[in-house]
Structure formats: structure tokens, C-alpha cells
Enzyme design. Structure first.
Site, PDB file in Angstrom:
ATOM      1  N   ALA A  19       4.474   1.588   7.739  1.00 51.92           N
ATOM      2  CA  ALA A  19       5.421   0.499   8.042  1.00 51.92           C
ATOM      3  C   ALA A  19       4.852  -0.433   9.095  1.00 51.92           C
ATOM      4  CB  ALA A  19       6.748   1.075   8.536  1.00 51.92           C
ATOM      5  N   ILE A  66       0.852  -1.206   0.000  1.00 47.45           N
ATOM      6  CA  ILE A  66       0.000   0.000   0.000  1.00 47.45           C
ATOM      7  C   ILE A  66       0.881   1.247   0.000  1.00 47.45           C
ATOM      8  CG2 ILE A  66      -1.884   1.228   1.139  1.00 47.45           C
ATOM      9  CD1 ILE A  66      -2.636  -1.388   2.524  1.00 47.45           C
ATOM     10  N   ASN A  89      -9.544  -5.113   3.565  1.00 47.62           N
ATOM     11  CA  ASN A  89      -8.522  -5.780   2.734  1.00 47.62           C
ATOM     12  C   ASN A  89      -8.281  -5.038   1.427  1.00 47.62           C
ATOM     13  OD1 ASN A  89      -9.575  -7.947   4.545  1.00 47.62           O
ATOM     14  ND2 ASN A  89      -8.077  -9.163   3.433  1.00 47.62           N
ATOM     15  N   ASN A  90      -7.031  -4.647   1.217  1.00 48.90           N
ATOM     16  CA  ASN A  90      -6.638  -3.993  -0.046  1.00 48.90           C
ATOM     17  C   ASN A  90      -6.203  -5.038  -1.063  1.00 48.90           C
ATOM     18  OD1 ASN A  90      -5.279  -0.726   0.487  1.00 48.90           O
ATOM     19  ND2 ASN A  90      -6.680  -1.774   1.841  1.00 48.90           N
ATOM     20  N   THR A 148      -6.029  -1.091  10.539  1.00 46.73           N
ATOM     21  CA  THR A 148      -6.796  -2.166   9.899  1.00 46.73           C
ATOM     22  C   THR A 148      -8.156  -2.384  10.556  1.00 46.73           C
ATOM     23  OG1 THR A 148      -6.779  -4.547   9.516  1.00 46.73           O
ATOM     24  CG2 THR A 148      -5.501  -3.783  11.382  1.00 46.73           C
ATOM     25  N   ASP A 149      -9.083  -2.939   9.785  1.00 49.52           N
ATOM     26  CA  ASP A 149     -10.385  -3.314  10.360  1.00 49.52           C
ATOM     27  C   ASP A 149     -10.262  -4.521  11.284  1.00 49.52           C
ATOM     28  OD1 ASP A 149      -9.925  -5.301   8.442  1.00 49.52           O
ATOM     29  OD2 ASP A 149     -11.788  -4.966   7.338  1.00 49.52           O
ATOM     30  N   GLU A 150      -9.114  -5.234  11.210  1.00 50.72           N
ATOM     31  CA  GLU A 150      -8.974  -6.453  12.021  1.00 50.72           C
ATOM     32  C   GLU A 150      -8.961  -6.158  13.514  1.00 50.72           C
ATOM     33  OE1 GLU A 150      -6.279  -9.476  10.835  1.00 50.72           O
ATOM     34  OE2 GLU A 150      -6.554  -9.089   8.711  1.00 50.72           O
ATOM     35  N   LYS A 210      -1.604  -4.242  16.048  1.00 49.98           N
ATOM     36  CA  LYS A 210      -2.140  -3.021  15.410  1.00 49.98           C
ATOM     37  C   LYS A 210      -3.078  -2.292  16.387  1.00 49.98           C
ATOM     38  CE  LYS A 210      -1.615  -1.702  11.707  1.00 49.98           C
ATOM     39  NZ  LYS A 210      -0.592  -0.845  11.063  1.00 49.98           N
ATOM     40  N   ARG A 257      -6.783 -21.564   9.012  1.00 54.22           N
ATOM     41  CA  ARG A 257      -5.868 -20.693   9.778  1.00 54.22           C
ATOM     42  C   ARG A 257      -6.327 -20.703  11.237  1.00 54.22           C
ATOM     43  NH1 ARG A 257      -5.931 -14.528   7.744  1.00 54.22           N
ATOM     44  NH2 ARG A 257      -4.210 -15.148   6.428  1.00 54.22           N
TER      45      ARG A 257
HETATM   46  P1  NAD Z   1       3.477  -4.685   3.474  1.00 53.83           P
HETATM   47  O1  NAD Z   1       3.805  -5.833   4.359  1.00 53.83           O
HETATM   48  O2  NAD Z   1       3.271  -4.917   2.027  1.00 53.83           O
HETATM   49  O3  NAD Z   1       4.593  -3.553   3.604  1.00 53.83           O
HETATM   50  C1  NAD Z   1       5.135  -3.171   4.828  1.00 53.83           C
HETATM   51  C2  NAD Z   1       6.357  -2.298   4.550  1.00 53.83           C
HETATM   52  O4  NAD Z   1       6.876  -1.858   5.808  1.00 53.83           O
HETATM   53  C3  NAD Z   1       7.485  -3.034   3.826  1.00 53.83           C
HETATM   54  O5  NAD Z   1       8.011  -2.224   2.809  1.00 53.83           O
HETATM   55  C4  NAD Z   1       8.523  -3.260   4.919  1.00 53.83           C
HETATM   56  O6  NAD Z   1       9.855  -3.315   4.421  1.00 53.83           O
HETATM   57  C5  NAD Z   1       8.283  -2.062   5.814  1.00 53.83           C
HETATM   58  N1  NAD Z   1       8.708  -2.300   7.198  1.00 53.83           N
HETATM   59  C6  NAD Z   1       8.414  -3.383   7.968  1.00 53.83           C
HETATM   60  N2  NAD Z   1       8.989  -3.238   9.179  1.00 53.83           N
HETATM   61  C7  NAD Z   1       9.637  -2.051   9.170  1.00 53.83           C
HETATM   62  C8  NAD Z   1      10.396  -1.341  10.134  1.00 53.83           C
HETATM   63  N3  NAD Z   1      10.607  -1.830  11.366  1.00 53.83           N
HETATM   64  N4  NAD Z   1      10.902  -0.136   9.801  1.00 53.83           N
HETATM   65  C9  NAD Z   1      10.701   0.378   8.567  1.00 53.83           C
HETATM   66  N5  NAD Z   1       9.997  -0.258   7.610  1.00 53.83           N
HETATM   67  C10 NAD Z   1       9.473  -1.455   7.916  1.00 53.83           C
HETATM   68  O7  NAD Z   1       2.185  -4.024   4.136  1.00 53.83           O
HETATM   69  P2  NAD Z   1       0.904  -3.358   3.424  1.00 53.83           P
HETATM   70  O8  NAD Z   1      -0.043  -4.429   3.056  1.00 53.83           O
HETATM   71  O9  NAD Z   1       1.364  -2.389   2.417  1.00 53.83           O
HETATM   72  O10 NAD Z   1       0.282  -2.581   4.685  1.00 53.83           O
HETATM   73  C11 NAD Z   1       0.680  -1.249   4.977  1.00 53.83           C
HETATM   74  C12 NAD Z   1      -0.042  -0.800   6.231  1.00 53.83           C
HETATM   75  O11 NAD Z   1      -1.449  -0.871   6.032  1.00 53.83           O
HETATM   76  C13 NAD Z   1       0.239  -1.675   7.460  1.00 53.83           C
HETATM   77  O12 NAD Z   1       0.327  -0.840   8.581  1.00 53.83           O
HETATM   78  C14 NAD Z   1      -0.972  -2.584   7.561  1.00 53.83           C
HETATM   79  O13 NAD Z   1      -1.211  -2.953   8.896  1.00 53.83           O
HETATM   80  C15 NAD Z   1      -2.060  -1.667   7.037  1.00 53.83           C
HETATM   81  N6  NAD Z   1      -3.197  -2.357   6.396  1.00 53.83           N
HETATM   82  C16 NAD Z   1      -2.997  -3.221   5.360  1.00 53.83           C
HETATM   83  C17 NAD Z   1      -4.099  -3.800   4.716  1.00 53.83           C
HETATM   84  C18 NAD Z   1      -3.934  -4.731   3.562  1.00 53.83           C
HETATM   85  O14 NAD Z   1      -4.957  -5.268   3.079  1.00 53.83           O
HETATM   86  N7  NAD Z   1      -2.756  -4.973   3.042  1.00 53.83           N
HETATM   87  C19 NAD Z   1      -5.386  -3.494   5.177  1.00 53.83           C
HETATM   88  C20 NAD Z   1      -5.535  -2.646   6.268  1.00 53.83           C
HETATM   89  C21 NAD Z   1      -4.438  -2.050   6.860  1.00 53.83           C
HETATM   90  O1  DAU Z   2      -8.618  -6.705   6.808  1.00 54.06           O
HETATM   91  C1  DAU Z   2      -7.419  -6.012   6.619  1.00 54.06           C
HETATM   92  C2  DAU Z   2      -6.260  -6.980   6.636  1.00 54.06           C
HETATM   93  O2  DAU Z   2      -6.301  -7.689   5.396  1.00 54.06           O
HETATM   94  C3  DAU Z   2      -4.908  -6.294   6.799  1.00 54.06           C
HETATM   95  O3  DAU Z   2      -4.850  -5.658   8.050  1.00 54.06           O
HETATM   96  C4  DAU Z   2      -3.759  -7.303   6.674  1.00 54.06           C
HETATM   97  O4  DAU Z   2      -2.524  -6.629   6.713  1.00 54.06           O
HETATM   98  C5  DAU Z   2      -3.896  -8.020   5.349  1.00 54.06           C
HETATM   99  O5  DAU Z   2      -2.902  -9.014   5.241  1.00 54.06           O
HETATM  100  C6  DAU Z   2      -5.281  -8.650   5.216  1.00 54.06           C
HETATM  101  O6  DAU Z   2      -5.451  -9.731   6.176  1.00 54.06           O
HETATM  102  P1  DAU Z   2      -6.206 -11.083   5.786  1.00 54.06           P
HETATM  103  O7  DAU Z   2      -5.752 -12.130   6.707  1.00 54.06           O
HETATM  104  O8  DAU Z   2      -7.664 -10.870   5.642  1.00 54.06           O
HETATM  105  O9  DAU Z   2      -5.603 -11.282   4.278  1.00 54.06           O
HETATM  106  P2  DAU Z   2      -5.054 -12.577   3.537  1.00 54.06           P
HETATM  107  O10 DAU Z   2      -4.816 -12.164   2.120  1.00 54.06           O
HETATM  108  O11 DAU Z   2      -3.959 -13.236   4.258  1.00 54.06           O
HETATM  109  O12 DAU Z   2      -6.312 -13.547   3.560  1.00 54.06           O
HETATM  110  C7  DAU Z   2      -7.577 -13.166   3.029  1.00 54.06           C
HETATM  111  C8  DAU Z   2      -8.559 -14.280   3.313  1.00 54.06           C
HETATM  112  O13 DAU Z   2      -8.188 -15.429   2.536  1.00 54.06           O
HETATM  113  C9  DAU Z   2      -8.571 -14.760   4.742  1.00 54.06           C
HETATM  114  O14 DAU Z   2      -9.889 -15.145   5.090  1.00 54.06           O
HETATM  115  C10 DAU Z   2      -7.666 -15.987   4.738  1.00 54.06           C
HETATM  116  C11 DAU Z   2      -7.894 -16.568   3.352  1.00 54.06           C
HETATM  117  N1  DAU Z   2      -6.747 -17.258   2.744  1.00 54.06           N
HETATM  118  C12 DAU Z   2      -5.558 -16.610   2.700  1.00 54.06           C
HETATM  119  C13 DAU Z   2      -4.453 -17.206   2.126  1.00 54.06           C
HETATM  120  C14 DAU Z   2      -3.122 -16.497   2.091  1.00 54.06           C
HETATM  121  C15 DAU Z   2      -6.906 -18.526   2.179  1.00 54.06           C
HETATM  122  O15 DAU Z   2      -8.015 -19.094   2.195  1.00 54.06           O
HETATM  123  N2  DAU Z   2      -5.811 -19.103   1.618  1.00 54.06           N
HETATM  124  C16 DAU Z   2      -4.585 -18.517   1.570  1.00 54.06           C
HETATM  125  O16 DAU Z   2      -3.628 -19.155   1.072  1.00 54.06           O
END
Ligand code: NAD
Ligand code: DAU
Length: 358
Positions: free
Chosen positions: A92, A22, A194-195, A139-141, A169, A297
């Protein structure tokens, strides 16, 4: 009310985690939309950080990448002072739930202690500014799990995190809230669903399924596949964060969601059908034949759903991408960017994959 960053331009913005999924989408969004702003990315380049995500920006004159840890207080102090940072967009984090189950330590260090370090550094630095903002991306989690009949999470839903990831978080959210109330530091928290979209690391559901279909590998669906997630296209998330930085009120929380609730098994079926349509010469076709139900999980949250009415009615933001449109774009991106994801299937990744799936 603490002053926030409203309408101040050009900004000096520090984006932590800007080499991740993101964060890097947000860096591109910000650099395109605000070309006069000074943009600094601080990222430790963990397994999830990838400089290739920012390759096209490296030559920009008002862009600087710093490899470093948010928990490194002298480094953070130096960046805030040297770059006269007025806005922090804090992405981060350790972000993957399955990794938090295998080993929570890094989640505590980065998500809790790292956020605390940034807050302390910003508290010391803030008096040098006329206006500033600390945006905490969460996050919504943190709200826990919903039953099918429950109303979607609002900003006043009680916190009930269920995994080491979501607990870390939640803890960081509480710290951010406390720094507003205790020190009058201008902070805003966003909690989003979830993004998905470009630059999404292969361990997460959507990229994992796309890549496994292209490689002809089994598609591991946890449990009964009936878990529900509310999918938000990452560029819609970036526009929401932009809106919050410009118009949000200090001390507030805003939920960000995509209005796209989908069961995992339905989502995986959609991805299979899109790949059948768009990818030439798949190793296994129809791709649905690859779907394999695997062990669930531990502590798997059943359903997330976000109510973003506050962000929509108070700040005028709306998601624009339906899950059908966003998934089509995402599948095309993974098809057209094979060189981006192939290098990420490293030894470390294979070892992680074995631990979770085999
Ligand atoms: P990501 O895991 O893809 O990226 C995390 C980044 O943070 C990486 O570039 C990593 O190198 C960096 N990082 C990790 N530890 C660090 C540290 N100690 N110091 C500096 N940099 C560090 O994560 P993302 O999916 O892009 O998520 C970004 C943010 O959004 C997170 O805070 C996550 O909790 C939140 N979020 C993600 C989702 C999702 O669906 N991916 C949804 C809701 C909230
Ligand atoms: O809701 C926001 C969160 O979404 C963020 O805060 C997290 O950083 C992000 O990783 C994501 O968490 P989830 O656990 O929801 O995402 P993930 O992609 O890991 O899994 C999405 C759903 O799919 C979840 O119900 C678990 C399921 N899953 C996931 C994987 C990786 C499977 O069924 N099989 C898989 O192999």
C-alpha cells in the site's frame, strides 16, 4: 538473526494495497500458488485501488478483503489478532511521481505514517507468533538518478531520493530497517524497478500510451524522451517477492530488476508499432504520428538501472520475461480489457490529466 517465515505453511498473510496494480497481481499469484494459505487484503480503495482486479477471488473461502487505511491502528491491530497474521506483504502506497509533485501530503501520510503504523502494530503482535515476516515493497527511486556511464544500483548504493514520492519511500525504508535493528523485528526490504503488465492504472507511462493510442489522443513524452527506465514484467516481480518471502534473510535488502533498460522514446515507439500490428482500426495510423514532446517533469530522474545479482546468486531468482515479450502481452491485455480501463477514465482522472498535461 531474527527468525523469518521460511517454509512455514499454510501462512496467514496480510497483503496491503492488494487492490492496486502490483498488489493485485501478487494476490492472484499467491492464491494460485498457495491455495491453503489464508489471504487477507487491506486496501483503502483510493483512486488507484480497484476491486475489479480481485473480482475472481471474492468467492474463495480463505480470502478476505477489508476496505481500510493502513494508518488506522485499531483496525490493523484487529486484523493481525483476529486473522493470526504471520506475514505482511506491504504494497500500500501512493505510487505516482507526478501526483507527488502536485500534492505531497498523501504521500507523507500513507507512505511514511502508514508504514510506521503497520510496523508498530506488527511489533506489538509479533511476540504472539513463532515465526513471522514483514516484507516492505519499495522502489529503486530511493537511490536517485544515474548518468549514462554509471554502474547500476546495488543494495549498498547511497540513498538520494529526488521527488516527494521517492523521499517518502526512502523514509519508510529507513523505518523498516530501524525496526529490524532496534526491535529485532523480522523485516525484509525489496527495491525494484519499473513494473508493467495487467491491471496497471492509466496514469503510468505504458498504460497511458496504450490507451491514448486506442483513443487517437496525443502521446505526451516528457522532455527529450531520453530518460531510461529498467522495465520489469509484474509477474517476474511477483515471483521475486515469493522467493524473498520463502528464502530471504531478515534484515536484508534485495534489489529486483528486469535487465531491460530502455529509453522512454524507444519504448513509446515499440508500443506504437505493436498497436499498429495488433489493434484493428486504430483512429490514427501509424500510431507514431501521435507522439508529442511535452514539458519535462520537474526534477525528472534521468536513468534508473538495477543490479539484482544478490537476489540471483543468493536466492536463485531470475527475471524470465524480455521487454519485447512483456510489452506484446501487455498491449494484448489492454486491447482485450477495454471495459476494465474505460471506467477508470473518470472525472477525477480527467481533472488530474488536465493539471499535468494541459
Ligand atoms: P498502486 O498505486 O497501483 O496501488 C496502491 C494501492 O494501495 C491501491 O490499491 C490503493 O488503494 C492502496 N492504498 C493507498 N493508500 C492506502 C492506505 N493509506 N491504506 C490502504 N491502502 C492504500 O501502486 P503499485 O504500482 O501497485 O505499487 C505497489 C507498491 O510497489 C508501492 O509501495 C510502490 O511504491 C512500489 N513500487 C511500485 C513500482 C511500479 O513500477 N509500479 C516499482 C517499484 C516499487
Ligand atoms: O522505478 C520504480 C518506479 O516506477 C515506482 O517506484 C513508481 O511507483 C512508478 O510509478 C514508476 O515511476 P516512474 O516515474 O518511473 O513511472 P512513470 O510511468 O510515471 O514514468 C516512466 C517514465 O516515463 C518516466 O521517465 C517519465 C516518463 N513519462 C511518464 C508519463 C506518465 C512520460 O514521458 N510521459 C508520461 O505521460
Amino acid at each position: 538473526m531474527s527468525p523469518n517465515n521460511q517454509n512455514k505453511s499454510p501462512r496467514h498473510i496480510l497483503i496491503t494495497g492488494g487492490a492496486g496494480f502490483i498488489g493485485s497481481n501478487f494476490v492472484h499469484h499467491w492464491c494460485n500458488k498457495y491455495p491453503d494459505d489464508q489471504v487477507i487484503v487491506l486496501d483503502a480503495l483510493t483512486y488507484a485501488g480497484n476491486l475489479n482486479n480481485l473480482a475472481s477471488l471474492q468467492e474463495r473461502k480463505n480470502f478476505r478483503f477489508v476496505k481500510g487505511n493502513i494508518g488506522d491502528r485499531p483496525l490493523v491491530d484487529q486484523i493481525l489478532a483476529e486473522e493470526k497474521i504471520d506475514t505482511i506483504a506491504h504494497f500500500a502506497a501512493e505510487s505516482h511521481v507526478d501526483r507527488s509533485i502536485l500534492g505531497p501530503d498523501a504521500f507523507i501520510q500513507t507512505n511514511i505514517i502508514g508504514t510506521f503504523t503497520l510496523l508498530e502494530a506488527f511489533r506489538k503482535h509479533y511476540p504472539t507468533l513463532e515465526k513471522g515476516l514483514f516484507l516492505h515493497v519499495s522502489t529503486d527511486e530511493v537511490y536517485g538518478s544515474l548518468n549514462p556511464e554509471d554502474a547500476a544500483f546495488t543494495e549498498t548504493t547511497a540513498y538520494a531520493p529526488n521527488s516527494p514520492y521517492s523521499a517518502s519511500k526512502a523514509s519508510s525504508d529507513h523505518l523498516v530497517r530501524a525496526y529490524f535493528h532496534t526491535y529485532n523485528l523480522p523485516t525484509i526490504i525489496t527495491n525494484c524497478s519499473n513494473n508493467y503488465g495487467p491491471y496497471h492504472f492509466p496514469e503510468k507511462l505504458i498504460p497511458l500510451m496504450c490507451i491514448n493510442i486506442l483513443l487517437g489522443k496525443p502521446l505526451p513524452v516528457y522532455g527529450d524522451g531520453q530518460n531510461v527506465r529498467d522495465w520489469l514484467y509484474v509477474l517476474d516481480h511477483c515471483s521475486a517477492l515469493d522467493t524473498v518471502i520463502n528464502l530471504g534473510k531478515s534484515g536484508e535488502t534485495y534489489n529486483v530488476g528486469g535487465n531491460n533498460e530502455v529509453k522512454n522514446i524507444d519504448l513509446v515507439n515499440m508500443l506504437c508499432d505493436l498497436m499498429d500490428e495488433l489493434a484493428p482500426n486504430l483512429p490514427v495510423q501509424p500510431a507514431r504520428e501521435l507522439i508529442t514532446f511535452v514539458k519535462d517533469r520537474p526534477g525528472h530522474d534521468r536513468r534508473y538501472a538495477i543490479n539484482s545479482n544478490k537476489l540471483q546468486s543468493e536466492l536463485g531468482w531470475n527475471p524470465t520475461v524480455t521487454v519485447e515479450e512483456g510489452l506484446r502481452e501487455t498491449v494484448k491485455w489492454y486491447l482485450n480489457n477495454r471495459q476494465w480501463w474505460e471506467v477508470l477514465l473518470s472525472e477525477e482522472y480527467q481533472a488530474y490529466y488536465q493539471k499535468v498535461y494541459e
